[in-house]
Motif scaffolding. Sequence first.
Motif, mmCIF file in Angstrom:
data_model
loop_
_atom_site.group_PDB
_atom_site.id
_atom_site.type_symbol
_atom_site.label_atom_id
_atom_site.label_comp_id
_atom_site.label_asym_id
_atom_site.label_seq_id
_atom_site.Cartn_x
_atom_site.Cartn_y
_atom_site.Cartn_z
ATOM 1 N N UNK A 135 0.834 -1.205 0.000
ATOM 2 C CA UNK A 135 0.000 0.000 0.000
ATOM 3 C C UNK A 135 0.868 1.253 0.000
ATOM 4 N N UNK A 136 1.997 1.160 0.682
ATOM 5 C CA UNK A 136 2.936 2.289 0.706
ATOM 6 C C UNK A 136 3.484 2.555 -0.693
ATOM 7 N N UNK A 137 3.825 1.481 -1.391
ATOM 8 C CA UNK A 137 4.401 1.626 -2.735
ATOM 9 C C UNK A 137 3.413 2.238 -3.718
ATOM 10 N N UNK A 144 -4.009 0.926 3.175
ATOM 11 C CA UNK A 144 -3.097 1.009 4.316
ATOM 12 C C UNK A 144 -3.880 1.035 5.629
ATOM 13 N N UNK A 145 -4.970 1.814 5.664
ATOM 14 C CA UNK A 145 -5.798 1.901 6.874
ATOM 15 C C UNK A 145 -6.432 0.543 7.182
ATOM 16 N N UNK A 146 -6.886 -0.152 6.142
ATOM 17 C CA UNK A 146 -7.478 -1.482 6.337
ATOM 18 C C UNK A 146 -6.450 -2.452 6.910
ATOM 19 N N UNK A 147 -5.221 -2.379 6.390
ATOM 20 C CA UNK A 147 -4.156 -3.241 6.900
ATOM 21 C C UNK A 147 -3.791 -2.858 8.331
ATOM 22 N N UNK A 184 -7.713 10.568 8.042
ATOM 23 C CA UNK A 184 -7.358 9.821 9.243
ATOM 24 C C UNK A 184 -6.017 9.116 9.113
ATOM 25 N N UNK A 185 -5.700 8.675 7.919
ATOM 26 C CA UNK A 185 -4.422 8.005 7.728
ATOM 27 C C UNK A 185 -3.329 9.046 7.563
ATOM 28 N N UNK A 186 -2.238 8.837 8.264
ATOM 29 C CA UNK A 186 -1.107 9.733 8.111
ATOM 30 C C UNK A 186 -0.629 9.627 6.669
#
Length: 235
Positions: A135-137, A144-147, A184-186
Amino acid sequence: MKAIKTNKRYKLVIEAIQNYIIENNLEAGDRLPTENELAEKLQVGRSSVREAVKSLEVLGVIETKAGEGMFVRTFNFLPILENLPYSMMFDRDDLSEVLEIRITLELANLKKVIENIDDEHLKKIELVVEKMKMARKTNDIVAFVEADERFHELLFEPVDNELLKKLLGIFWTLLENAKDFSKLADPNLPAGYKKHRAIYQALAERDHDKLYDLMERHYEASKKHIAANQLKVGV
């Protein structure tokens, strides 16, 4: 029981039934008066009694058995928790206090996690960390939030405490119902991935002090992020 004279009858019927249970020292399994008897004693319509009974069933206070009647139920906190996220969406202005509760619960249970976790479960957490990496890539914030949610869910799965899991789940329910969810996600996904990777490694090493320190710092960053964005609960 006293007669009820108000427009908010069903709420007072709820209170009257609860008081009846307490005043008569009823225990789990004891029979309650029928709906007709309650309506007569309280001098209200059966519809008000029926509505009150449904509410008390949802709260886990009483149970109705077809053909047998109503009975006091063994107290169970989970039904209350299941309805808590819905009510909190209207009662809270932000997530800060909920996050404080989550932090306290998670940090307090890290020792139990280390004591109970096995290599098979560690592998599951490692796979989630790899999903964060992907997700970062791709800069996929939602993935990413789900993970992230799955990471924390798996982290405390070894702690055999359903109440704890429900309480921790409330935070995510509120998070998903917050306004401006995308904030909400950084946005710094590389840093987020790095933090979770470090937490996983400390867990794999069964290093409580290191794990505690990493989790505490992780939450401090989350608190600052939520405060900075003034995130509100609600739709």
